[in-house]
Scaffold this active site. Structure first.
Site, PDB file in Angstrom:
ATOM      1  N   GLN A 126       0.831  -1.205   0.000  1.00  0.00           N
ATOM      2  CA  GLN A 126       0.000   0.000   0.000  1.00  0.00           C
ATOM      3  C   GLN A 126       0.865   1.254   0.000  1.00  0.00           C
ATOM      4  OE1 GLN A 126      -2.128   0.610   3.676  1.00  0.00           O
ATOM      5  NE2 GLN A 126      -3.650   1.919   2.738  1.00  0.00           N
ATOM      6  N   GLY A 127       0.775   2.045  -1.048  1.00  0.00           N
ATOM      7  CA  GLY A 127       1.566   3.271  -1.153  1.00  0.00           C
ATOM      8  C   GLY A 127       0.718   4.507  -0.915  1.00  0.00           C
ATOM      9  N   TYR A 128       0.292   4.696   0.326  1.00  0.00           N
ATOM     10  CA  TYR A 128      -0.476   5.888   0.688  1.00  0.00           C
ATOM     11  C   TYR A 128       0.443   6.917   1.370  1.00  0.00           C
ATOM     12  CZ  TYR A 128      -5.346   4.341  -0.117  1.00  0.00           C
ATOM     13  OH  TYR A 128      -6.546   3.972  -0.663  1.00  0.00           O
ATOM     14  N   SER A 129       1.007   6.520   2.549  1.00  0.00           N
ATOM     15  CA  SER A 129       1.709   7.496   3.406  1.00  0.00           C
ATOM     16  C   SER A 129       3.003   7.991   2.778  1.00  0.00           C
ATOM     17  CB  SER A 129       2.042   6.859   4.748  1.00  0.00           C
ATOM     18  OG  SER A 129       0.874   6.390   5.347  1.00  0.00           O
ATOM     19  N   GLU A 244     -10.187  -1.313   4.839  1.00  0.00           N
ATOM     20  CA  GLU A 244      -8.992  -1.558   5.658  1.00  0.00           C
ATOM     21  C   GLU A 244      -9.349  -1.504   7.138  1.00  0.00           C
ATOM     22  OE1 GLU A 244      -5.801   1.208   4.918  1.00  0.00           O
ATOM     23  OE2 GLU A 244      -4.511   0.320   6.448  1.00  0.00           O
ATOM     24  N   SER A 381      -4.594   6.977  12.313  1.00  0.00           N
ATOM     25  CA  SER A 381      -4.420   6.933  13.772  1.00  0.00           C
ATOM     26  C   SER A 381      -5.787   7.041  14.477  1.00  0.00           C
ATOM     27  CB  SER A 381      -3.500   8.060  14.239  1.00  0.00           C
ATOM     28  OG  SER A 381      -4.179   9.279  14.121  1.00  0.00           O
ATOM     29  N   ASN A 382      -5.820   6.533  15.725  1.00  0.00           N
ATOM     30  CA  ASN A 382      -7.095   6.515  16.453  1.00  0.00           C
ATOM     31  C   ASN A 382      -7.613   7.923  16.753  1.00  0.00           C
ATOM     32  OD1 ASN A 382      -6.934   3.802  16.265  1.00  0.00           O
ATOM     33  ND2 ASN A 382      -6.999   3.377  18.467  1.00  0.00           N
TER      34      ASN A 382
HETATM   35  C1  LIG Z   1       3.667  -0.289  11.483  1.00  0.00           C
HETATM   36  C2  LIG Z   1       3.069   0.626  10.492  1.00  0.00           C
HETATM   37  C3  LIG Z   1       2.729   0.155   9.244  1.00  0.00           C
HETATM   38  C4  LIG Z   1       2.201   1.012   8.289  1.00  0.00           C
HETATM   39  N1  LIG Z   1       1.943   0.521   7.029  1.00  0.00           N
HETATM   40  C5  LIG Z   1       1.585   1.376   6.064  1.00  0.00           C
HETATM   41  C6  LIG Z   1       1.460   0.918   4.717  1.00  0.00           C
HETATM   42  O1  LIG Z   1       1.653  -0.261   4.412  1.00  0.00           O
HETATM   43  N2  LIG Z   1       1.141   1.811   3.755  1.00  0.00           N
HETATM   44  C7  LIG Z   1       0.901   3.128   4.038  1.00  0.00           C
HETATM   45  O2  LIG Z   1       0.593   3.874   3.123  1.00  0.00           O
HETATM   46  N3  LIG Z   1       1.012   3.593   5.313  1.00  0.00           N
HETATM   47  C8  LIG Z   1       1.362   2.748   6.317  1.00  0.00           C
HETATM   48  N4  LIG Z   1       1.500   3.219   7.613  1.00  0.00           N
HETATM   49  C9  LIG Z   1       1.364   4.648   7.852  1.00  0.00           C
HETATM   50  C10 LIG Z   1       0.179   5.034   8.708  1.00  0.00           C
HETATM   51  O3  LIG Z   1      -1.012   4.972   7.997  1.00  0.00           O
HETATM   52  C11 LIG Z   1       0.493   6.448   9.250  1.00  0.00           C
HETATM   53  O4  LIG Z   1       1.579   6.307  10.148  1.00  0.00           O
HETATM   54  C12 LIG Z   1      -0.689   7.072   9.949  1.00  0.00           C
HETATM   55  O5  LIG Z   1      -1.666   7.423   9.016  1.00  0.00           O
HETATM   56  C13 LIG Z   1      -0.297   8.298  10.804  1.00  0.00           C
HETATM   57  O6  LIG Z   1       0.426   9.228  10.041  1.00  0.00           O
HETATM   58  P1  LIG Z   1       1.830   9.819  10.548  1.00  0.00           P
HETATM   59  O7  LIG Z   1       2.697   8.665  10.977  1.00  0.00           O
HETATM   60  O8  LIG Z   1       2.347  10.708   9.439  1.00  0.00           O
HETATM   61  O9  LIG Z   1       1.530  10.659  11.837  1.00  0.00           O
HETATM   62  P2  LIG Z   1       1.053  12.191  11.925  1.00  0.00           P
HETATM   63  O10 LIG Z   1      -0.011  12.445  10.927  1.00  0.00           O
HETATM   64  O11 LIG Z   1       2.272  13.064  11.888  1.00  0.00           O
HETATM   65  O12 LIG Z   1       0.413  12.222  13.364  1.00  0.00           O
HETATM   66  C14 LIG Z   1       1.192  12.282  14.565  1.00  0.00           C
HETATM   67  C15 LIG Z   1       0.214  12.312  15.751  1.00  0.00           C
HETATM   68  O13 LIG Z   1      -0.613  13.492  15.688  1.00  0.00           O
HETATM   69  C16 LIG Z   1      -1.985  13.114  15.696  1.00  0.00           C
HETATM   70  N5  LIG Z   1      -2.757  14.005  14.811  1.00  0.00           N
HETATM   71  C17 LIG Z   1      -2.415  14.402  13.555  1.00  0.00           C
HETATM   72  N6  LIG Z   1      -3.389  15.180  13.033  1.00  0.00           N
HETATM   73  C18 LIG Z   1      -4.382  15.264  13.974  1.00  0.00           C
HETATM   74  C19 LIG Z   1      -5.660  15.894  14.027  1.00  0.00           C
HETATM   75  N7  LIG Z   1      -6.125  16.605  13.001  1.00  0.00           N
HETATM   76  N8  LIG Z   1      -6.413  15.734  15.148  1.00  0.00           N
HETATM   77  C20 LIG Z   1      -5.957  15.005  16.207  1.00  0.00           C
HETATM   78  N9  LIG Z   1      -4.736  14.380  16.211  1.00  0.00           N
HETATM   79  C21 LIG Z   1      -3.971  14.501  15.114  1.00  0.00           C
HETATM   80  C22 LIG Z   1      -2.003  11.700  15.165  1.00  0.00           C
HETATM   81  O14 LIG Z   1      -3.137  10.994  15.558  1.00  0.00           O
HETATM   82  C23 LIG Z   1      -0.731  11.117  15.777  1.00  0.00           C
HETATM   83  O15 LIG Z   1      -0.964  10.717  17.096  1.00  0.00           O
HETATM   84  C24 LIG Z   1       1.988   2.365   8.597  1.00  0.00           C
HETATM   85  C25 LIG Z   1       2.307   2.853   9.872  1.00  0.00           C
HETATM   86  C26 LIG Z   1       2.845   2.005  10.811  1.00  0.00           C
HETATM   87  C27 LIG Z   1       3.196   2.563  12.154  1.00  0.00           C
END
Ligand SMILES: Cc1cc2nc3c(=O)[nH]c(=O)nc-3n(C[C@H](O)[C@H](O)[C@H](O)COP(=O)(O)OP(=O)(O)OC[C@H]3O[C@@H](n4cnc5c(N)ncnc54)[C@H](O)[C@@H]3O)c2cc1C
Length: 396
Positions: A126-129, A244, A381-382
């Site tokens: 999955q190439g989202y992040s 998902e 994230s939750n």
């Molecule tokens: C083990 C693992 C596997 C993963 N696998 C994949 C994958 O296969 N493909 C893929 O595309 N992605 C993958 N991800 C990425 C995952 O979807 C992102 O890490 C996630 O969406 C959070 O984004 P971020 O890490 O950039 O955190 P950030 O967006 O920087 O957030 C940091 C913190 O701030 C909080 N926050 C941010 N914005 C808000 C808001 N508006 N309101 C309240 N709180 C907020 C977040 O909840 C979090 O606690 C994976 C992540 C992990 C840890």
């Protein structure tokens, strides 16, 4: 809503149990139950066993190779597989990109990719992040510029789970930088073996190679690999996320882990009695069990909806499911105590029959606990799920 399973459902459950008894390889079952790491071969082996039976894609319509089960049967199947200690089916192909291809893909994409997903010929990731686009996914910067019959893709994805095994990646790319950010995104299917794709491992605290960075350097992707319409990818991306998040609830796996916690806590002693009989520890176990029962009821309520399409309630399942999973890993760690601390990667990889620490049950639990911190982050994230719940369900 009738909370009892019908006679047909119970007969179906027996059928699934009989199949698992005879077809789930004991070595895989052993690895899963002991919390050891699974290899690509382990996942593929179980996928192919289920595919041969026609059971690998329970949610797919019959016309594409699904078994035609009711939502309750699907739930029972997933629960029985998890309780038996079957490896999970990698979701990226079967549960994530396939529904998008079915709903929005071209006829040629359906005919080519769906059978290959069923047979596990292609491993998907999955190439989202991206480094600057996680929660704020629409900020993604990977570009796809059209040149004749190709898009030329440049940029970087991150946290790409098991990309080191992947043949294909479904990617969100920016095709129009000049409009509102959600309106300039497209959904592309990219061959991971194409020139210009580089996978760089991110090695985790427990030395496991689960996530990666993926770089695109002038990667040429045929226009035929665009799903749906150019610049409409945000709609497809959200549709995929609903699928998902529903899958992350994993009730069956949590039921298996709850039984594990109880077994461990019956074995461990506190003040001369089994830990499970300690009122404080027992109350914590009971609280998680109640949450898990409530989660299962909620899953069944969602499944009993007439349209069955995962909507914003998928966020409720994601939050609750991951809270239960994390609470269970905490209980395991607490029950095992100091026995969980020695770090033995060779045992986790199945290279050694017994842990050097002398307690095979306890040895994988610290890495397992730390690994499960991810569940409240990935899939969105939750905190973000709670925002979705307040806006889309509670209307606040
Ligand atoms: C083990 C693992 C596997 C993963 N696998 C994949 C994958 O296969 N493909 C893929 O595309 N992605 C993958 N991800 C990425 C995952 O979807 C992102 O890490 C996630 O969406 C959070 O984004 P971020 O890490 O950039 O955190 P950030 O967006 O920087 O957030 C940091 C913190 O701030 C909080 N926050 C941010 N914005 C808000 C808001 N508006 N309101 C309240 N709180 C907020 C977040 O909840 C979090 O606690 C994976 C992540 C992990 C840890």
């Amino acid at each position: 809503m009738d909370l009892h399973y019908s006679d047909e459902d119970l007969a179906f459950r027996d059928q699934v149990r009989a199949f698992l008894d005879s077809h789930l390889p004991p070595d895989l079952q052993d690895k899963v139950r002991k919390h050891l790491r699974l290899s690509k071969d382990d996942y593929v082996r179980w996928h192919k066993i289920l595919a041969a039976k026609g059971w690998v894609a329970p949610a797919w319509p019959v016309e594409y190779g699904g078994p035609g089960w009711t939502p309750v049967q699907r739930h029972l199947f997933e629960e029985e597989c998890a309780l038996a200690g079957a490896p999970p089916i990698m979701p990226f192909g079967v549960n994530m990109v396939a529904p998008v291809i079915m709903a929005f893909g071209s006829q040629a994409q359906k005919e080519y990719y769906l059978p290959r997903i069923l047979s596990c010929e292609d491993w998907w990731c999955q190439g989202y992040s991206e480094p600057g686009a996680g929660s704020d996914l629409a900020s993604l910067k990977t570009t796809a510029v059209r040149e004749g019959e190709h898009y030329v893709v440049n940029g970087q994805k991150t946290w790409t789970t098991l990309a080191q095994h992947a043949d294909m990646i479904f990617c969100l790319v920016r095709t129009d930088p000049g409009v509102r950010k959600q309106e300039g995104i497209s959904f592309l299917l990219i061959d991971m073996h194409a020139p210009g794709v580089t996978v760089r491992p991110i090695i985790m605290l427990d030395e496991d190679h689960e996530v990666n960075e993926v770089f695109f350097d002038n990667v040429r992707v045929p226009v035929a690999n665009l799903v749906g319409q150019e610049n409409k990818g945000w709609t497809y991306a959200k549709y995929l996320l609903g699928h998902e998040r529903t899958g992350i609830a994993a009730v069956g796996r949590s039921r298996r882990e709850l039984a594990f916690v109880k077994r461990l806590a019956m074995r461990e002693q506190r003040n001369g009695r089994p830990l499970l009989e300690d009122p404080l520890f027992g109350a914590r176990v009971a609280a998680v069990e109640i949450e898990l029962m409530a989660l299962e009821m909620t899953v069944l309520r969602v499944l009993s909806r007439p349209d069955h399409a995962p909507g914003p309630e998928a966020s409720v399942l994601k939050v609750k499911g991951t809270e239960v999973q994390q609470a269970l890993t905490e209980l395991m760690l607490d029950a095992a105590g100091p026995m969980a601390f020695p770090f033995d990667p060779a045992y986790l990889e199945g290279e050694r029959e017994h842990s050097i620490a002398g307690d095979d049950d306890a040895a994988p639990l610290a890495p397992y606990y730390f690994n499960y911190r991810k569940t409240s982050i990935y899939g969105g994230s939750n905190e973000i799920q709670r925002n979705i719940i307040t806006q889309m369900i509670l209307g606040l």
